[in-house]
Design an enzyme around this catalytic site. Sequence first.
Site, short mmCIF file in Angstrom:
data_model
loop_
_atom_site.label_atom_id
_atom_site.label_comp_id
_atom_site.label_asym_id
_atom_site.label_seq_id
_atom_site.Cartn_x
_atom_site.Cartn_y
_atom_site.Cartn_z
N ASN A 152 0.84 -1.20 0.00
CA ASN A 152 0.00 0.00 0.00
C ASN A 152 0.87 1.25 0.00
OD1 ASN A 152 0.61 -0.92 2.66
ND2 ASN A 152 -1.06 0.24 3.55
N GLU A 190 0.24 5.17 0.75
CA GLU A 190 -0.70 6.19 1.23
C GLU A 190 -0.30 7.58 0.76
OE1 GLU A 190 -1.17 5.42 5.44
OE2 GLU A 190 -2.30 3.59 5.01
N GLU A 224 -2.90 -4.69 -3.13
CA GLU A 224 -3.37 -5.55 -4.23
C GLU A 224 -3.30 -4.79 -5.55
OE1 GLU A 224 -4.77 -4.98 -1.33
OE2 GLU A 224 -5.89 -6.71 -0.59
N CYS A 264 -10.16 -5.25 0.75
CA CYS A 264 -11.29 -4.30 0.73
C CYS A 264 -12.17 -4.59 -0.49
CB CYS A 264 -10.77 -2.86 0.73
SG CYS A 264 -10.18 -2.28 -0.87
N CYS A 267 -10.67 -3.80 -3.91
CA CYS A 267 -9.62 -4.75 -4.32
C CYS A 267 -10.22 -6.08 -4.76
CB CYS A 267 -8.62 -4.95 -3.20
SG CYS A 267 -7.49 -3.55 -3.06
#
Length: 129
Positions: free
Chosen positions: A39, A41, A52, A83, A86
């Site tokens: 990830n 951010e 992902e 999530c 994803c």
Amino acid sequence: MPLLDAARAVRENAYAPYSHFKVGAAIRGKSGTIYSGCNVENAAYPEGTCAEAGAIAAMIAAGETEFTEAAVIADSPNPVPPCGGCRQKLAEFATGHVEITLATTAGSTRTTTIAELLPGAFSQSDLER
Ligand code: THU
């Protein structure tokens, strides 16, 4: 499990200064090559991207469009569930029976499938008129 090892390794590079929740993902392309992502951010929170999505982008950039196995890992109490967004992204590039291993850094795992994660996924065939 090599795929989970790749997800664990790339998780170390996650850029998560806001949530402090690092995630690593790895997918095995049809060719056998492993693609990984973490990830990333952003100070503008909605601009952040999931692990992902990074793994999928790496596969597409390498010229592959299908994966046969996936793994996701985070320091979560239970094996980390991808999530909703994803799940849709993963479903684009794998058949429903493809297995995905969800894991915690502490060592628990849960194996499920793309179809179990997103039953009734919207797909290319739904665009046909
Ligand atoms: N995150 C992922 O990278 N993948 C998931 O499947 C769940 C959530 C990230 C997004 C955000 O950077 C952090 O985890 C906290 O939500």
